[in-house]
Motif scaffolding. Sequence first.
Motif, PDB file in Angstrom:
ATOM      1  N   LYS A 153      26.251   9.660  -3.562  1.00  0.00           N
ATOM      2  CA  LYS A 153      25.588  10.433  -2.521  1.00  0.00           C
ATOM      3  C   LYS A 153      24.471   9.594  -1.596  1.00  0.00           C
ATOM      4  O   LYS A 153      24.498   9.928  -0.427  1.00  0.00           O
ATOM      5  CB  LYS A 153      24.785  11.407  -3.111  1.00  0.00           C
ATOM      6  CG  LYS A 153      25.761  12.582  -3.998  1.00  0.00           C
ATOM      7  CD  LYS A 153      24.762  13.467  -4.828  1.00  0.00           C
ATOM      8  CE  LYS A 153      25.659  14.240  -5.495  1.00  0.00           C
ATOM      9  NZ  LYS A 153      24.618  15.423  -6.295  1.00  0.00           N
ATOM     10  N   VAL A 154      23.886   8.710  -2.119  1.00  0.00           N
ATOM     11  CA  VAL A 154      23.117   7.726  -1.509  1.00  0.00           C
ATOM     12  C   VAL A 154      23.888   6.926  -0.304  1.00  0.00           C
ATOM     13  O   VAL A 154      23.425   6.815   0.749  1.00  0.00           O
ATOM     14  CB  VAL A 154      22.323   6.979  -2.465  1.00  0.00           C
ATOM     15  CG1 VAL A 154      21.423   5.895  -1.634  1.00  0.00           C
ATOM     16  CG2 VAL A 154      21.463   7.666  -3.322  1.00  0.00           C
ATOM     17  N   ALA A 155      24.947   6.426  -0.680  1.00  0.00           N
ATOM     18  CA  ALA A 155      25.820   5.873   0.488  1.00  0.00           C
ATOM     19  C   ALA A 155      26.038   6.647   1.430  1.00  0.00           C
ATOM     20  O   ALA A 155      26.023   5.990   2.552  1.00  0.00           O
ATOM     21  CB  ALA A 155      27.162   5.252  -0.338  1.00  0.00           C
ATOM     22  N   GLN A 156      26.319   7.773   1.293  1.00  0.00           N
ATOM     23  CA  GLN A 156      26.503   8.548   2.452  1.00  0.00           C
ATOM     24  C   GLN A 156      25.363   8.896   3.328  1.00  0.00           C
ATOM     25  O   GLN A 156      25.542   9.302   4.494  1.00  0.00           O
ATOM     26  CB  GLN A 156      27.318   9.764   2.343  1.00  0.00           C
ATOM     27  CG  GLN A 156      28.442   9.819   1.384  1.00  0.00           C
ATOM     28  CD  GLN A 156      29.750   8.900   2.054  1.00  0.00           C
ATOM     29  OE1 GLN A 156      29.631   9.386   3.553  1.00  0.00           O
ATOM     30  NE2 GLN A 156      30.312   8.039   1.681  1.00  0.00           N
ATOM     31  N   ALA A 157      24.304   8.732   2.775  1.00  0.00           N
ATOM     32  CA  ALA A 157      22.996   9.079   3.566  1.00  0.00           C
ATOM     33  C   ALA A 157      22.691   8.059   4.538  1.00  0.00           C
ATOM     34  O   ALA A 157      21.773   8.381   5.386  1.00  0.00           O
ATOM     35  CB  ALA A 157      21.929   9.534   2.523  1.00  0.00           C
ATOM     36  N   ASP A 158      22.810   6.849   4.376  1.00  0.00           N
ATOM     37  CA  ASP A 158      22.649   5.617   5.323  1.00  0.00           C
ATOM     38  C   ASP A 158      21.222   5.460   5.354  1.00  0.00           C
ATOM     39  O   ASP A 158      20.354   5.321   6.247  1.00  0.00           O
ATOM     40  CB  ASP A 158      23.024   5.905   6.557  1.00  0.00           C
ATOM     41  CG  ASP A 158      23.171   4.454   7.470  1.00  0.00           C
ATOM     42  OD1 ASP A 158      23.317   3.607   6.614  1.00  0.00           O
ATOM     43  OD2 ASP A 158      23.122   4.615   8.600  1.00  0.00           O
ATOM     44  N   VAL A 159      20.199   5.536   3.912  1.00  0.00           N
ATOM     45  CA  VAL A 159      18.985   5.228   3.921  1.00  0.00           C
ATOM     46  C   VAL A 159      18.861   3.905   3.349  1.00  0.00           C
ATOM     47  O   VAL A 159      19.907   3.382   2.597  1.00  0.00           O
ATOM     48  CB  VAL A 159      18.173   6.524   3.134  1.00  0.00           C
ATOM     49  CG1 VAL A 159      18.334   7.771   3.935  1.00  0.00           C
ATOM     50  CG2 VAL A 159      18.914   6.353   1.832  1.00  0.00           C
ATOM     51  N   THR A 160      17.663   3.123   3.469  1.00  0.00           N
ATOM     52  CA  THR A 160      17.314   1.987   2.598  1.00  0.00           C
ATOM     53  C   THR A 160      17.214   2.462   0.862  1.00  0.00           C
ATOM     54  O   THR A 160      16.776   3.565   0.699  1.00  0.00           O
ATOM     55  CB  THR A 160      16.110   1.377   3.050  1.00  0.00           C
ATOM     56  OG1 THR A 160      15.066   2.408   2.849  1.00  0.00           O
ATOM     57  CG2 THR A 160      16.374   0.931   4.480  1.00  0.00           C
ATOM     58  N   ALA A 161      17.647   1.474   0.258  1.00  0.00           N
ATOM     59  CA  ALA A 161      17.779   1.607  -1.147  1.00  0.00           C
ATOM     60  C   ALA A 161      17.103   0.565  -1.782  1.00  0.00           C
ATOM     61  O   ALA A 161      17.329  -0.487  -1.464  1.00  0.00           O
ATOM     62  CB  ALA A 161      19.171   1.989  -1.572  1.00  0.00           C
ATOM     63  N   LEU A 162      16.523   0.997  -2.846  1.00  0.00           N
ATOM     64  CA  LEU A 162      15.986   0.043  -3.861  1.00  0.00           C
ATOM     65  C   LEU A 162      16.390   0.006  -5.277  1.00  0.00           C
ATOM     66  O   LEU A 162      16.329   1.128  -5.795  1.00  0.00           O
ATOM     67  CB  LEU A 162      14.245   0.044  -3.826  1.00  0.00           C
ATOM     68  CG  LEU A 162      13.660  -1.069  -4.765  1.00  0.00           C
ATOM     69  CD1 LEU A 162      13.847  -2.276  -4.238  1.00  0.00           C
ATOM     70  CD2 LEU A 162      12.011  -0.578  -4.911  1.00  0.00           C
ATOM     71  N   LEU A 163      17.237  -1.082  -5.746  1.00  0.00           N
ATOM     72  CA  LEU A 163      17.664  -0.983  -7.068  1.00  0.00           C
ATOM     73  C   LEU A 163      16.730  -1.914  -7.852  1.00  0.00           C
ATOM     74  O   LEU A 163      16.475  -3.149  -7.575  1.00  0.00           O
ATOM     75  CB  LEU A 163      19.024  -1.866  -6.908  1.00  0.00           C
ATOM     76  CG  LEU A 163      20.227  -1.341  -5.631  1.00  0.00           C
ATOM     77  CD1 LEU A 163      21.146  -2.020  -5.796  1.00  0.00           C
ATOM     78  CD2 LEU A 163      20.316   0.175  -6.236  1.00  0.00           C
ATOM     79  N   VAL A 164      16.496  -1.188  -9.016  1.00  0.00           N
ATOM     80  CA  VAL A 164      15.421  -1.894  -9.910  1.00  0.00           C
ATOM     81  C   VAL A 164      16.097  -2.005 -11.365  1.00  0.00           C
ATOM     82  O   VAL A 164      16.828  -1.097 -11.676  1.00  0.00           O
ATOM     83  CB  VAL A 164      14.148  -0.952 -10.091  1.00  0.00           C
ATOM     84  CG1 VAL A 164      13.302  -1.418 -11.291  1.00  0.00           C
ATOM     85  CG2 VAL A 164      13.503  -0.739  -8.639  1.00  0.00           C
ATOM     86  N   GLY A 165      15.911  -2.890 -11.966  1.00  0.00           N
ATOM     87  CA  GLY A 165      16.554  -3.331 -13.163  1.00  0.00           C
ATOM     88  C   GLY A 165      16.671  -4.753 -13.597  1.00  0.00           C
ATOM     89  O   GLY A 165      16.318  -5.726 -12.884  1.00  0.00           O
TER      90      GLY A 165
END
Length: 494
Positions: A153-165
């Motif tokens: 879903k996030v991929a289709q929105a074309d927004v910046t993303a922060l991956l934490v882990g």
Amino acid sequence: MKPTPASAPLALWLDPEKPLSPEHSQALHASGWALMPVHTLDTLVSHAADAAVVVLHLSVDVTRLKAVQQLLQEAGLNTPVVARVERQELELAVEASQAGALAVLADCDARSASWMRLHSLLNPHAARTSTQPTRNVVFVDPASQHLLALAKKVAQADVTALLVGPTGSGKEVMARVLHEASARARGPFVALNCAAMPENLIEDMLFGHDKGAFTGAHRDQKGLFEQAQGGTLFLDEIGEMPMHLQSKLLRVLQERQLTRLGGQSVIQLNVRIVAATNKDLKLAIAEREFREDLYYRIATFRMRLLPLCERPGDIIPLAMQCLSQHDSQVWRLHPQAQALLLQYPWPGNVRELENVMRRAMVLCTDHHVTPAHLMFDDWLSQAVPAAFSAEQNAHVPNDLSPVGLNTWASSSSTEALPTWTPATTAQQPEAPLPAAPADLQSAARLNEHQVIMATLASTPSKTEAAKRLGISPRTLRYKMAQLREHGLAMASAC
């Protein structure tokens, strides 16, 4: 019937209810398919790596389809499945399609044209993977499946993303999933580890420079932002970026444009940013190590990747994927080895699991991984002597048990797994374990030496040991000399 070309794609045919009919066999061969009937799920999985498609008959519900999909995924394969259902079972056909079947055909359909259409269904997939490396990802655990659904879903929105882990949890794999599931999938995926580059080079790497910008700048150089035009720029370990570069990065993200070092022209950007970190950025903000405005700019959507110990459903599929990626032969995991993998805490996450399985491949001679082949980082010195004895007792599977299990497993778990005592310890004095390494370099050297000793003990000659280790006999002799210099016993190896 015209002969099937040698290069024809392979279709595995599984129908527990009735044998393959001559009409279907002729239709598939005439439409350019090589056909192999299989009668068990084990046979299907063992040949699935060579198959382009699995043809599966469904009679009651989609349980059989889901079971085959699960087995393929656990084996690290993404072979598509075509379902065959009775013509009047319209509801079952819809369920099969919703469950992920590549196509649904009528059980009685023996027309060549119907099977010919499967080629066109597979061709778009081949076209996508021809421009990008094929990558098998594992999302078996319910928590991982939820994260995958969210990522799509996030991929289709074309927004910046922060991956934490935590380190080794698969943040770059998730970043590639975000890229490949988005409309930018045909564009480039460019990655930069902000902690791996010298501070004075990161700015030039990101923004590029014009000719003559500084001494040695003999030509124009595009930065990573420009190289990622139309695609995704992945900034790993962004929490390690120097403060003065954070302000420049914030400006580029806000204005969607940049100017190269020493340049005058403004370059418009069409890039998606995915960032990752294993640090607590909120704490870094409080300690004035990270800009708060940059945090809110990159964290439009924040996704947390769980450590491997919190998604146990992924452990065995990941282990099998690692084995299949580095060897085309069929590998098996002993049930007690699976239990050991499931109970180990995995402080190094997926990266540590990959290391453990690579060591197992070095030590294992029959493609059947037992507990004695598993050498964990935290208990490596204890695991190696056990591996030596295990090779001599490999024909007694009931005596095998997870190495070092009592060190960390609960009492209820250890009761289910018998304790194994090496039969040869009474005949041969145990070599003293080396002292704990004082630094990272020493630890790496100790790790390498222990793997070499284990391989020498499990092979008939130094030439065979060098071949299994992937080094030349000359290099092996050099490393054995190093072992002697460190005072490690080499009697069994020589």
